[in-house]
Design a protein around this motif. Structure first.
Motif, PDB file in Angstrom:
ATOM      1  N   PRO A  40      16.907   0.002   4.818  1.00 46.18           N
ATOM      2  CA  PRO A  40      16.523   0.916   3.740  1.00 46.18           C
ATOM      3  C   PRO A  40      16.306   2.330   4.258  1.00 46.18           C
ATOM      4  O   PRO A  40      15.936   2.537   5.419  1.00 46.18           O
ATOM      5  N   ALA A  41      16.525   3.308   3.400  1.00 45.81           N
ATOM      6  CA  ALA A  41      16.198   4.687   3.740  1.00 45.81           C
ATOM      7  C   ALA A  41      14.684   4.866   3.698  1.00 45.81           C
ATOM      8  O   ALA A  41      13.994   4.202   2.916  1.00 45.81           O
ATOM      9  N   PRO A  42      14.131   5.725   4.556  1.00 53.02           N
ATOM     10  CA  PRO A  42      12.684   5.984   4.493  1.00 53.02           C
ATOM     11  C   PRO A  42      12.293   6.543   3.129  1.00 53.02           C
ATOM     12  O   PRO A  42      13.094   7.193   2.449  1.00 53.02           O
ATOM     13  N   VAL A  43      11.057   6.266   2.739  1.00 58.93           N
ATOM     14  CA  VAL A  43      10.514   6.824   1.499  1.00 58.93           C
ATOM     15  C   VAL A  43       9.222   7.567   1.826  1.00 58.93           C
ATOM     16  O   VAL A  43       8.595   7.331   2.855  1.00 58.93           O
ATOM     17  N   THR A  44       8.817   8.456   0.946  1.00 56.86           N
ATOM     18  CA  THR A  44       7.584   9.206   1.143  1.00 56.86           C
ATOM     19  C   THR A  44       6.391   8.278   0.958  1.00 56.86           C
ATOM     20  O   THR A  44       6.286   7.597  -0.069  1.00 56.86           O
ATOM     21  N   PRO A  45       5.500   8.195   1.948  1.00 59.73           N
ATOM     22  CA  PRO A  45       4.326   7.315   1.798  1.00 59.73           C
ATOM     23  C   PRO A  45       3.497   7.701   0.584  1.00 59.73           C
ATOM     24  O   PRO A  45       3.445   8.877   0.193  1.00 59.73           O
ATOM     25  N   LEU A  46       2.823   6.720   0.005  1.00 61.28           N
ATOM     26  CA  LEU A  46       1.976   6.995  -1.151  1.00 61.28           C
ATOM     27  C   LEU A  46       0.759   7.822  -0.773  1.00 61.28           C
ATOM     28  O   LEU A  46       0.326   8.708  -1.513  1.00 61.28           O
ATOM     29  N   GLY A  47       0.152   7.497   0.383  1.00 65.88           N
ATOM     30  CA  GLY A  47      -1.053   8.198   0.788  1.00 65.88           C
ATOM     31  C   GLY A  47      -2.265   7.833  -0.027  1.00 65.88           C
ATOM     32  O   GLY A  47      -3.297   8.526   0.014  1.00 65.88           O
ATOM     33  N   ALA A  48      -2.182   6.745  -0.775  1.00 62.36           N
ATOM     34  CA  ALA A  48      -3.284   6.303  -1.638  1.00 62.36           C
ATOM     35  C   ALA A  48      -3.045   4.840  -1.993  1.00 62.36           C
ATOM     36  O   ALA A  48      -1.934   4.322  -1.822  1.00 62.36           O
ATOM     37  N   PRO A  49      -4.081   4.129  -2.474  1.00 60.98           N
ATOM     38  CA  PRO A  49      -3.890   2.733  -2.888  1.00 60.98           C
ATOM     39  C   PRO A  49      -2.786   2.642  -3.929  1.00 60.98           C
ATOM     40  O   PRO A  49      -2.616   3.558  -4.726  1.00 60.98           O
ATOM     41  N   PRO A  50      -1.973   1.593  -3.925  1.00 60.71           N
ATOM     42  CA  PRO A  50      -2.115   0.365  -3.121  1.00 60.71           C
ATOM     43  C   PRO A  50      -1.508   0.428  -1.732  1.00 60.71           C
ATOM     44  O   PRO A  50      -1.398  -0.589  -1.065  1.00 60.71           O
ATOM     45  N   TRP A  51      -1.053   1.598  -1.284  1.00 56.18           N
ATOM     46  CA  TRP A  51      -0.517   1.812   0.063  1.00 56.18           C
ATOM     47  C   TRP A  51       0.869   1.199   0.282  1.00 56.18           C
ATOM     48  O   TRP A  51       1.360   1.142   1.400  1.00 56.18           O
ATOM     49  N   PHE A  52       1.516   0.731  -0.768  1.00 51.99           N
ATOM     50  CA  PHE A  52       2.872   0.198  -0.641  1.00 51.99           C
ATOM     51  C   PHE A  52       3.638   0.456  -1.929  1.00 51.99           C
ATOM     52  O   PHE A  52       3.045   0.657  -2.995  1.00 51.99           O
ATOM     53  N   GLN A  53       4.979   0.437  -1.806  1.00 54.88           N
ATOM     54  CA  GLN A  53       5.866   0.657  -2.945  1.00 54.88           C
ATOM     55  C   GLN A  53       6.835  -0.503  -3.079  1.00 54.88           C
ATOM     56  O   GLN A  53       7.364  -0.996  -2.081  1.00 54.88           O
ATOM     57  N   SER A  54       7.065  -0.921  -4.310  1.00 57.47           N
ATOM     58  CA  SER A  54       7.978  -2.025  -4.586  1.00 57.47           C
ATOM     59  C   SER A  54       9.346  -1.468  -4.977  1.00 57.47           C
ATOM     60  O   SER A  54       9.455  -0.601  -5.849  1.00 57.47           O
ATOM     61  N   LEU A  55      10.395  -1.959  -4.301  1.00 64.48           N
ATOM     62  CA  LEU A  55      11.747  -1.462  -4.539  1.00 64.48           C
ATOM     63  C   LEU A  55      12.668  -2.582  -4.999  1.00 64.48           C
ATOM     64  O   LEU A  55      12.582  -3.714  -4.521  1.00 64.48           O
TER      65      LEU A  55
END
Length: 258
Positions: free
Chosen positions: A142-157
């Motif tokens: 996967p290509a890198p994504v911008t971190p959320l920097g806040a809860p929940p600390w992860f992204q669903s793709l």
């Protein structure tokens, strides 16, 4: 003079391989007025462009290799081979949890994957490992994504795999995690077995570890910002404390063995 066809392109993959229901573009010359295409033994409606250089039609059901030709007022064209391929299917992705900033390659398992030509995560192209040698698995990063920097600390793709036979989408296939951070240790010095409260961010994920100078510690996750760990056996002196999640290892914090 009868039309001449030079190439076939099934959408969206742009090859002479495809599946039922896709749009087939037949390129060539002399196709003005063409209203039909022959796909194997079947004749289907077709539309020629104004210049007579291409004809489009919808692929009927079929299996295996077939010949394709165009029927125009001036005659029937030559034929070119077309190959029916089943649509892909994806059953799993490993690892399903990965780093947002520096993802590792993932193994995508399924069926009819040998002709995969594109992998996307939520619309962004991944890097596909070539050559593909298996119909049952492929590897893509996967290509890198911008971190959320806040809860929940992860992204669903979502995962989309495109082959010559079509596309398959697996919703919520991958979770990309922020890199964890350590902001404080309490206490910052002690002996073997000392209970240490680790405060920080991004303490989430199914696979986590806490190490003191590379030695794994027993720990309990109190929340996504706090871990309770017990200093493992180490010699006297400074030890780097690192929390590792699917997002990767944190920057170290220092605990000193007295």
């Amino acid at each position: 003079m009868a039309p001449v066809i030079t190439s076939l392109s099934a959408a969206p993959q742009g090859t002479n391989q495809g599946s039922y229901g896709q749009t087939l573009t037949i390129n060539g010359t002399g196709m003005t007025g063409a209203t039909a295409a022959k796909i194997g033994s079947r004749t289907v409606p077709a539309t020629a462009n104004p210049g007579g250089t291409a004809v489009t039609c919808t692929l009927p059901s079929g299996c295996g290799p077939v010949s394709v030709s165009v029927v125009a007022p001036s005659g029937t064209s030559n034929s070119l081979p077309f190959y029916y391929i089943d649509s892909p299917f994806v059953s799993s992705l490993t690892p399903a949890e990965n780093s947002a900033q520096a993802p590792d390659g993932v193994t995508i398992t399924g069926e009819t994957l040998l002709t995969t030509n594109r992998v996307r995560f939520s619309g962004t192209d991944a890097t596909l490992a070539l050559p593909i040698t298996s119909d049952a698995s492929i590897v893509a990063t996967p290509a890198p994504v911008t971190p959320l920097g806040a809860p929940p600390w992860f992204q669903s793709l979502n995962l989309e795999v495109r082959t010559s036979g079509g596309s398959f989408t697996l919703p919520n296939a991958a979770l990309l995690f922020d890199t964890p951070t350590i902001t404080a240790l309490d206490p910052i010095t002690g002996t073997v077995g000392t209970q240490v409260i680790i405060t920080g961010t991004g303490f989430v994920g199914s696979a986590m570890s806490v190490t003191f100078a590379g030695v794994e510690a027993d720990f309990t996750i109190n929340s996504d910002t706090q871990i309770l760990a017990f200093a493992p056996t180490n010699p006297v002196g400074a030890a780097d404390v690192v929390v590792t999640t699917p997002g990767g290892p944190s920057a170290p914090a220092t605990f000193t063995y007295a």
